[in-house]
Enzyme design. Structure first.
Site, mmCIF file in Angstrom:
data_model
loop_
_atom_site.group_PDB
_atom_site.id
_atom_site.type_symbol
_atom_site.label_atom_id
_atom_site.label_comp_id
_atom_site.label_asym_id
_atom_site.label_seq_id
_atom_site.Cartn_x
_atom_site.Cartn_y
_atom_site.Cartn_z
ATOM 1 N N LEU A 1 0.963 -1.166 0.099
ATOM 2 C CA LEU A 1 -0.006 -0.231 0.033
ATOM 3 C C LEU A 1 0.944 1.455 -0.024
ATOM 4 O O LEU A 1 0.460 2.345 -0.036
ATOM 5 C CB LEU A 1 -0.824 0.198 1.137
ATOM 6 C CG LEU A 1 -1.962 -1.237 1.281
ATOM 7 C CD1 LEU A 1 -2.937 -1.120 2.169
ATOM 8 C CD2 LEU A 1 -2.778 -1.179 -0.143
ATOM 9 N N ASP B 1 0.022 -9.976 -4.282
ATOM 10 C CA ASP B 1 1.557 -9.026 -4.412
ATOM 11 C C ASP B 1 1.244 -7.810 -5.244
ATOM 12 O O ASP B 1 1.990 -7.344 -5.990
ATOM 13 C CB ASP B 1 2.267 -10.004 -5.143
ATOM 14 C CG ASP B 1 3.903 -9.192 -4.874
ATOM 15 O OD1 ASP B 1 3.743 -8.167 -4.135
ATOM 16 O OD2 ASP B 1 4.844 -9.711 -5.138
#
Lengths: 359, 448
Positions: B80, B322
């Site tokens: 993130l 991922d």
């Protein structure tokens, strides 16, 4: 403007290679004249953009362009905006604003020529992209061999040395095979990339059967390979792989892309022997690059199809029409991206169909 | 220990009646048309199709027997990029992307700037998640300080503050000695050790899989043994120490074999695989599009098939995206210079459904099971479609066709390796932790 690029030797079929080589032969006379110039590309701009040091390739392109009466601009990465941190894309967009007809590009990065072709309306000539390809070297080698042997159909060509780090090897494997030769690679296992046989060549780790070769093409052995411990020492490399008087047969032709490390990949006596065509290769460089520039720029006016990816010419009408008004700066980059998106060429993978956003 | 391991912004609990939806929950053994009532964010009722009627204040969604209602997905591995790289992604955009892909929870990796290796940083990140995250987010702390592979982080304190576990993702722990210490320390603090496996002396500066394609392109290759030898090493360490480890984004057949063997020995290991490793190969790298540059690199078709077999057999426990966003200018460079990674939250289910389920290579039920199995690995409750459970639901239209990226992305970044592909299967709605986290614009039309 241009009808294509020269990004990879893959894009040329046998016919295209023969056409370029034949045209190169017709240019050979120019170098012998007192006034070494023809007006074929008068008023055209050839821009040499070099991100890596290069003596022979750059000077060869420069001479080729000048003999065709083109205007030449040379840019090296050192001393330019590249040092100020400008990205490759911005450099290319900026230089493209000068409306070069051809950008000759040398970089240390595989695939960069194709990438630049997606950003610039100029015709791109790949003068070496990383360890990937060096298509004009392959063309001049084919030219040299044709001059020397009359043809290379059925010839056995051995490429010896550091294949892993050689863009010349990769382009030549393809070009020689396309011209009908068989290619054998020989070198230490640490310098022969795993999986290279998929290109259709044989792989040997010794020179025991070198006698069978018609042509021996030695590659440069770079000193930094020692620091990477890819070979234990230059001495051991030379004892196993050096082309010298004991290994080279009188009927064999010896080639090398230069610059030569005398005493490493080649012994001094073979460099100076009549079998060596190393200076002929350099000479061929100019006429072959003249032919390439001519094909890209001048022959587009003739009805005959240009080489490179023909679909590029078909799908990019804006580039083909001479005299198309130049788009504004903003529109240009969008247009270039668009052109790339429409082109199902090497930039987009199998699963990335046209219309995918360029990143 | 912190009570809440996953955090998200507070929102109104969902009040829904999902009428005549085809409910598929492999764990509950449901595969039939039902009406499902969500009241106060909890699954309140599950009845035969067209038997329930909307109460006042409930939104009615009509699935017409066509839309599938699945337990919402769990992604054990996303980036993130917060703090420090918010130009690529932040908690808001990253979790919106998750919701759009049908994920009701994600686990964020600690390779941020600065690295998530200290208590104050974790505390502030959790505060941000509680304000901004659209779906619940959990965080892994780093195993070693600064991801440098040397000194352990204050793992016990990080756990007390709510770290789900630990990872040096992107920077495999090279030293077996250091990793063994982390495994020992796990006895004190618990928490899953999630391992990115890569022997740097083998991978060196490689930018793709070592094989025929790298040879043809002149790119330095990463041999598969760079991963598989580390998987074998660390599985053995885990066995010795009785530690609980999770192997991230496995990419080759040798690694699948190593996991299968470790599991057969009874070692406490688990593993994940990504959609791109299940669907793409080195051949897809030929065009040198930087969106297909990722670590570990895409390998051969034999490897891809072995991963698929491993996923079917259960050697590989779950699917992880991922999700690795990068800014346009960072990816718009020559292949070797580009940072590795592809976004994947918004395309994971649709890409796998299109290429594996629709081709008959994987059953839909098994895909759903593997896309939800990540939660249990972290000791979190697995979403179930059963009365009394918090509503974690994904409503999908399996027949809806769309082009990935055609209307842009919820993610801040567009570096998706599936961009431009025609995908079948669209997430219409995601209910995460009892609240509606995503609603497809076309949903109204479907519901009508």
């Amino acid at each position: 403007m241009s009808m294509g690029h020269l990004l990879s030797i893959e894009d040329l079929d046998r016919e295209a290679i023969e056409r370029i080589v034949t045209r190169a032969a017709s240019f050979a006379g120019v170098s012998e004249r007192e006034i070494k110039k023809v007006p074929a590309l008068r008023g055209r701009i050839v821009l040499n953009l070099f991100y890596e040091a290069s003596t022979r390739t750059r000077s060869s392109f420069e001479l080729a362009a000048k003999r065709l009466s083109a205007d030449v601009v040379n840019l090296a990465a050192g001393g330019s905006s590249v040092e100020k941190g400008e990205s490759l894309k911005d450099t290319v967009l900026t230089l493209s604003a000068h409306k070069p007809d051809v950008i000759v590009l040398r970089t240390p990065w595989s695939g960069s020529a194709a990438l630049v072709a997606s950003w610039s309306p100029a015709a791109i000539v790949n003068a070496g992209d990383g360890k990937h390809e060096h298509p004009t070297q392959a063309l001049l080698d084919v030219y040299t061999l044709r001059e020397r042997l009359g043809g290379i159909d059925g010839a056995s060509i051995w490429i010896v040395g550091d294949v892993a780090h050689s863009r010349v090897a990769r382009s030549n494997i393809i070009a020689f095979q396309r011209m009908g030769a068989t290619v054998t690679l020989a070198g230490p296992p640490t310098l022969i990339p795993r999986g290279i046989e998929a290109l259709g060549c044989d792989v040997r780790f010794t020179l025991q059967e070198l006698d069978s070769a018609d042509v021996v093409y030695a590659l440069r052995m770079q000193h930094e390979r020692m620091s990477e411990t890819l070979v234990p020492s230059l001495r051991e490399y030379a004892s196993w792989y050096q082309i010298n008087g004991r290994r080279l047969r009188p009927r064999q032709v010896l080639m090398h892309p230069g610059p030569v490390n005398r005493g490493v990949e080649l012994s001094g006596e073979v460099v100076d022997s009549p079998q060596a065509v190393i200076t002929a290769q350099v000479e061929a460089g100019v006429v072959v690059r003249m032919a390439v520039l001519y094909e890209l720029l001048a022959s587009a006016r003739e009805a005959e199809p240009a080489f490179g990816r023909p679909e590029a010419a078909v799908t990019e009408p804006a580039r083909v029409q001479a005299g198309t008004p130049a788009p504004t700066e903003g529109a240009r980059s969008a247009g270039a991206d668009h052109a790339r998106a429409r082109q199902t060429g090497p930039l987009l993978g199998r699963h990335l169909p046209p219309g995918a956003l360029p990143v | 220990m912190e009570e809440r391991l996953l955090l998200h912004q507070p929102r109104e609990p969902a009040e829904l009646l999902l009428r005549d939806v085809h409910v598929l929950d492999p764990r509950e053994r449901i595969d039939a048309r039902h009406d499902v009532r969500v009241r106060g964010g909890q699954i309140a009722e599950l009845g035969p199709a067209e038997t329930l009627h909307p109460d006042e204040g409930e939104e009615l969604i009509d699935g017409q027997g066509r839309c599938r209602l699945l337990p919402a997905f769990f992604d054990p591995h996303v980036h993130l990029r917060t703090p420090g790289q918010e130009h690529k992604e932040d908690l808001r955009t990253g979790t919106r992307a998750a919701a759009a892909g049908g994920f009701a929870a994600v686990v964020a990796m600690p390779n941020t700037e600065p690295v998530l290796d200290s208590a104050p940083l974790l505390r502030s990140l959790r505060d941000t998640a509680a304000r901004e995250a659209c779906v619940p987010v959990g965080f892994l702390g780093a195993i070693t300080r600064g991801l440098e592979g040397e000194q352990l982080t204050e793992m016990a304190e990080l756990r007390e503050l709510g770290a789900l576990g630990f990872s040096d993702d992107g920077h495999a722990v090279q030293s077996a000695g250091t990793l063994l210490k982390a495994m020992r320390y796990q006895r004190l603090c618990g928490g899953l050790l999630a391992l990115h496996e890569e022997d740097r002396t083998l991978s060196r500066e490689g930018s793709m899989h070592e094989g025929a394609v790298s040879a043809a392109l002149g790119l330095r290759g990463v041999p598969t043994v760079a991963e598989s030898t580390m998987v074998a090493r660390d599985a053995a360490l885990a066995g010795y120490e009785n530690a609980r480890v999770h192997f991230q984004h496995l990419s080759c057949s040798e690694s699948v074999a190593a996991i299968a063997e470790a599991k057969a020995r009874g070692w406490k290991v688990s593993a994940e695989v990504t959609p791109h490793h299940l669907l793409l190969t080195e051949e897809d790298v030929r065009g040198l599009d930087t969106r297909v540059k990722m670590y570990p690199p895409l390998a051969t078709d034999t490897d891809r098939r072995a991963l698929l077999d491993g996923l079917r057999a259960g050697s590989l426990d779950c699917i992880a995206s991922d999700h690795a966003p990068h800014a346009r200018e960072e990816k718009e460079v020559p292949f070797e210079q580009a940072p590795p990674g592809t976004t994947g939250l918004e395309t994971a289910f649709a890409a796998l459904h299109t290429d594996l389920v629709r081709t008959g290579a994987l059953e839909l039920g098994l895909l759903v099971e593997r896309m939800t199995a990540g939660a249990e690995l972290f000791g979190l409750p697995t979403p179930l479609i059963a009365p009394g459970h918090a509503a974690n639901l994904t409503l999908v239209d399996l027949d809806a066709e769309w082009i990935a990226g055609e209307h842009g992305w919820e993610s801040r970044s567009a570096n998706c390796c599936f961009a431009g592909r025609v995908l079948k299967g669209r997430v219409l709605m995601t209910v995460a932790a009892g609240t509606v986290a995503h609603r497809e614009r076309a949903l109204a039309a479907v519901a009508a």
